[in-house]
Structure formats: structure tokens, C-alpha cells
Design a protein around this motif. Structure first.
Motif: not given
Length: 604
Positions: A358-364
Motif C-alpha cells: 500500500l501507498q508505494m511511489s509510482g517508480r517503486a
């Protein structure tokens, strides 16, 4: 007060005034008109009666004793205009000759004729005025308050009409002759400049006592908060630009004024306020960007927790991004798509279920999708030739699910989309291929995919629906008997030749299928099974397929290899060496080779 007309009368002779301009009448000077003694005899005076004998007759050079003094102004002169009805233009300009005489119509010493009519001649006196205004007389504005001004470079030292300077002023100052001009008020001179701004009007003049280098220096020290008496030689420095001696501290040569000592607390507070402003601007800018462009919102870091998301077949990067947003894996689609466009490997994202946070950065999130370990699925590869029973066991083993789930799903053939030409038989229609079994994929879903895939292949090969059960059945026999793809065409040809001759197929694979066994050999008891799949007892094809054939076997049935073979046998199961024969004798010799292999390999 001196008479203006008397002071400024011209010595060249009087000129007749035009209108009442305030000038006096020129004086009459009799000496100017006396006859010189040397003039003698002559003609009579023009226009004089010759009968007059009161005085001697004039001689030739005698000057006539005419009236050349001040003359009375004609009536038409005072009008100042040539438009008066009683005095036309010809009357004013009667300087010509009379029609009846060759003499001038006016006296030679008469006033000059007026100027030609012009713009100013059109102006008349006000009709509502009682009379002429009083003559302008110069009077002092404020009597008794002269304005004294210092002399400078031979200019008038005092104001016009003012008194001269006092005796204690500088020696080079002098007085001009007093004239009858208005005296100026020292406090109201600015109001009488005709609306023009006077240069230096707002500059306060420095007191006389403070002028000079010493006065300026003293004033500068006072402005800097320094007592000049407290300065010593060490605290002074010579300024090359102004040539003055100025204090080193607290004088600042850059600004020309004293520097103040700043409070450290105030400096710290100012820095804190500045830092707060910077933080506020940054945070406010981020919020503004999010409001203006919600697609730019992004989380930071690798996220936390665990959640599964599915990537559907045919999803684009934007579709995947929206799925991640809906699951709160990423904040917005924009950063994810931007990261994917920078990574060429993003095109390799496969459909399936992925383990995300949950709530990851777009790149991650992109990096997680590209990690094979993140894909939650069981990839099951089903080889050609497996029966339905063995297929279900293989799927259960590969997915880790109970086999009962798949057996129950296989029993409900109607829910699997089995075509009607299959006659309710699932065997032969679970097409062998590699399948991805995801965590949320049910047994029915998986078996339905296999049936749909088989139907798609049959349709792709152009097989009519009425022939599909027969083709699938023959292909299952070819798949079970042929040792290689190259031999499939010959096996298909043997089946066609035997069926054409009405011979029993006598295939051990069909007997073993009827007995639920495997292998390539049978016993007399196996061959005694009355099952319709026992091709030793029943000629022709069995009622259905005995396994799930692949596409190569289907193609071999559709295009058998030409030949007259009626028999075939595998003489070496390890290598798949198969021998084909057209006669019974050739076949018996090949069977002996197979028995030799059995003797050498008793475990079969």
C-alpha cells in the motif's frame, strides 16, 4: 515716484500715442521751429494767404512758421479701429492728395496714419465697463518689508524695489537703484511662480554656521551618534574621495552612515521566519500542483502492508495505473506512467495477480510489477497425450489445491462450455498447453480456459464441427502410438488403411485406456475387456478420444503420410524407433525385435 513717461521719452522725437496707453504728451520745444537767420526770400508759404502783410514775405529758403508742435489728435485716432461708420478707412488714410489741388490734404507734420487693420483692431472695449481702468501703478506688496539678497557675480544684490544690503555684508555686494516694483513676501514667493516648479524649492538651506568642511564633518559625526570631542587620531581615517577626515567606526564608507549593531535574537527570529516562509511556499506549491494537476500526486517510499492486484490481459500502462490507484497502491497514474515510459522492460508486464504494498511511489510500484517473485500464480504446463484423470492430477499438484476441486468441476461439463459435438465427453477437449493459475482462479475457470483453447485450435484448423469428434479421436490414437512427430503421419495412414479394409485396429493403447492402465503392452486378460474402447474386439474407432491430443497430431490426421502400411510396432521404446509394414510377415519380424528389447529390459 518718478514719472514713467518723462524718464523713458525718446530723444529722437515724439510719436503719437495710439489710444490711451498712459504716456504723457511730448513737450513743445519752440526752438525747434524757429527760422534760421540765413534763410532769405522765396515763394509764399503753401496754403497761406498772400495778402497777409503783417510779416515780411518769406524768401526761398525760409522755413514756414507752421505749427509743428504737438497737434490735437483727430477724432478718428482714438477709436483704434478702421471700422467706425463715421470715420471710414479713407478718412484715416488721407495722406494722399486732394482732387481739387495738388497739395497734400493733411499737414506734413501731422501724426502718422495708423497701421493696417489686424486682429487686435477687432477688439473693442468692454461695453459694460464704466470707463477705462485706472492706470497701473507699481506699489509695494508689503510696504516696509524689503527682501534682501546677497550679490553674486555682479548681479543685483537686492530685490527690485527693495532696500540695499546692510553694511556688515561682504564688500563685493552693492545696491541697484530702487524701482517701483512689488516687494515679494518671503513666505509666499512660491505661489507666484506661474505654476512652474522652481528648482531647489524644497531643499532646506543649511544654516550659515554649519557651512564649510568643519560644519559638515561635525554634522556627519552627530548623525553617526559620535561626539567629535571623543574622537582620537586612531579612530580617524582620511577619505580620498572627499578629502575629509572621518571616523573609522561606526562609519561605513559604503553607505556614508554609521552601522548599527544588530541584536542576535532578532537575527535568529528573522532566520526562523524566513525558514517558515520557505517551508510554507514548498508545501503550498505541492498542494497547488495537486489541485491543478491531480495526476501528479505521488506517494514516497516502498509502501507497507500487503495487497494483491490483478493485471488483465490487454491492459495498457494507464489501465494498470488506474487499477493500482483504486487499490491505494499508488496515489495517481501520472508518476507510474512516467516511470514506465522511462523503463523499456515495462512492456513485459504479464497479466496475472501481483503481490503489492500500500501507498508505494509510482517508480517503486513499477519495480514491484517487474519482479517475477511478485506475481502470484501457478504456471501449469500440460503435455500432449495426458488423459483427463492425469490432467486433473497434474493441475492439483502444480497449484497445490485439492484434486477434488478439479474433479467436481470436470464432472459438470455444462459449466465448462463443452461443445455439443463432444457428446458430453471431456476427454480429448482439454487442450494441452501452459496455463497460469492465479490465486483467485477457480477450477471451473481453469478447465473452461482449456476447453475454449481446444475449440479455438479446431476452428483454426478449419475442421467442421460435424467432423471434430472423429478428428479428435483419431488424433488421440496417433498421439498415443507415435514415437515422434515424424511418425505421426505414417500412424495416421495405417489407421486410414485398416479402417478402409474393415480391419480391427488392435491398438494396445485403447485396451489400456479401457482397463485404466498405462504402458504400451497388454495381457490376454486386458484384451478380454468388453469395453467399447477395446479395439481388439471392436473394429473401427472407439467412441471417443483416449487422451488430449496436441495440434501436431490433429494436423497428422488431417494430412496422413501416403503409404500402404497396415502394421506398425515400436521396437525400441527408449528411442521411439517404430517400424511400419505392409504385410503380416514384415510385421511379425518387427514384433520379434520388440520382444528382444523386452527381454533386455524386463522392467519394461
Amino acid at each position: 515716484m518718478t514719472d514713467v513717461g518723462g524718464r523713458h521719452s525718446s530723444p529722437e522725437g515724439p510719436f503719437p500715442p495710439r489710444g490711451d496707453l498712459g504716456f504723457g504728451v511730448p513737450r513743445y520745444e519752440p526752438s525747434r521751429y524757429e527760422v534760421p537767420p540765413y534763410v532769405t526770400g522765396g515763394f509764399g508759404a503753401v496754403g497761406r494767404d498772400t495778402a497777409d502783410t503783417s510779416r515780411p514775405a518769406p524768401r526761398v529758403l525760409d522755413r514756414y512758421d507752421d505749427q509743428t508742435g504737438p497737434l490735437v489728435e483727430p477724432d478718428w485716432w482714438s477709436y483704434g479701429s478702421s471700422d467706425h461708420p463715421d470715420h471710414p478707412l479713407s478718412a484715416r488714410h488721407s495722406g494722399g492728395w486732394d482732387d481739387d489741388a495738388d497739395l497734400p490734404s493733411s499737414h506734413p507734420s501731422a501724426p502718422l496714419p495708423p497701421r493696417p487693420a489686424g486682429v487686435w483692431d477687432k477688439l473693442h472695449a468692454r461695453q459694460d465697463a464704466d470707463g477705462d481702468d485706472d492706470r497701473t501703478v507699481a506699489q509695494p506688496l508689503l510696504p516696509g518689508s524689503p527682501l534682501d539678497t546677497a550679490a553674486h557675480r555682479e548681479q543685483t544684490s537686492g530685490p527690485v524695489g527693495g532696500s540695499h544690503s546692510s553694511d556688515d555684508e561682504d564688500d563685493d555686494r552693492h545696491d541697484d537703484a530702487a524701482t517701483d516694483a512689488h516687494l515679494l513676501d518671503d513666505s509666499s514667493w512660491e505661489d507666484r511662480t506661474g505654476g512652474l516648479e522652481v528648482i531647489g524649492a524644497h531643499v532646506e538651506e543649511e544654516p550659515r554656521g554649519r557651512r564649510g568642511r568643519r560644519g559638515r564633518r561635525s554634522g556627519r559625526h552627530e548623525a553617526a551618534g559620535v561626539d567629535p570631542a571623543d574622537l582620537d587620531e586612531d579612530s580617524l581615517v582620511h577619505d580620498e574621495e572627499s578629502g575629509e577626515v572621518i571616523p573609522v567606526k561606526p562609519y561605513d564608507r559604503r553607505t556614508g552612515r554609521g552601522r548599527r549593531r544588530r541584536n542576535p535574537v532578532a537575527i535568529v527570529l528573522s532566520l526562523l521566519v524566513l525558514a517558515g516562509l520557505v517551508v510554507g511556499i514548498v508545501l503550498g506549491g505541492q498542494k497547488l500542483i495537486e489541485l491543478v494537476n491531480p495526476m501528479a500526486k505521488d506517494y514516497t517510499g516502498q509502501g507497507s502492508g500487503d495487497i494483491s492486484i490483478r493485471v488483465q490481459d490487454g491492459d495498457t500502462l494507464s489501465d494498470i495505473g488506474r487499477t493500482l490507484v483504486d487499490a491505494d497502491v499508488i496515489a495517481s497514474v501520472g508518476p507510474f506512467v512516467d516511470a514506465a515510459e522511462e523503463n523499456a522492460a515495462s512492456v513485459g508486464i504479464q497479466p496475472g495477480v501481483y503481490s503489492m504494498r500500500l501507498q508505494m511511489s509510482g517508480r517503486a510500484a513499477l519495480e514491484q510489477l517487474l519482479d517475477p517473485a511478485a506475481r502470484l500464480l501457478s504456471r501449469v504446463t500440460l503435455p500432449e497425450g495426458l488423459t483427463v484423470e492425469r490432467t486433473l492430477a497434474r493441475i492439483a499438484e502444480e497449484t497445490g489445491r485439492p484434486i477434488e476441486e478439479f474433479q467436481a468441476a470436470a464432472a459438470d461439463t455444462a459449466s465448462l462450455g463443452l461443445p455439443a459435438y463432444a457428446n458430453g465427453q471431456l476427454e480429448g477437449f482439454l487442450f494441452p498447453a501452459t496455463y497460469d493459475v492465479e490465486p483467485d482462479t477457480t477450477a471451473t475457470d481453469l478447465l473452461s480456459q482449456m476447453v475454449a483453447r481446444g475449440t479455438e485450435v479446431l476452428a483454426g484448423l478449419g475442421i467442421p464441427e460435424a467432423d471434430r469428434l472423429t478428428v479428435v479421436t483419431k488424433a488421440s490414437l496417433v498421439q498415443a502410438e507415435a514415437g515422434s512427430v515424424e511418425d505421426m503421419g505414417k500412424v495416421a495412414r495405417v489407421l486410414e488403411n485398416r479402417i478402409a479394409d474393415g480391419m480391427a485396429l488392435q491398438l494396445d493403447t485403447t485396451v489400456n485406456y479401457a482397463n485404466g492402465k498405462g504402458g504400451i503392452t497388454t495381457t490376454p486378460e486386458d484384451r478380454a475387456n468388453p469395453s467399447p474402447y477395446n479395439t481388439y474386439l471392436y473394429p473401427g474407432l472407439p467412441p471417443g478420444a483416449i487422451n488430449n491430443p496436441g495440434e501436431d497430431a490433429l494436423r497428422a490426421v488431417l494430412a496422413p503420410t501416403p503409404g500402404d502400411w497396415r502394421f506398425f510396432v515400436v521396437v525400441d521404446p527408449d528411442t521411439g524407433d517404430t517400424r511400419f509394414a505392409a504385410t503380416k510377415a514384415e510385421h511379425d519380424a518387427n514384433v520379434e525385435l520388440f520382444r528382444q528389447w523386452l527381454r533386455e529390459n524386463p522392467e519394461g
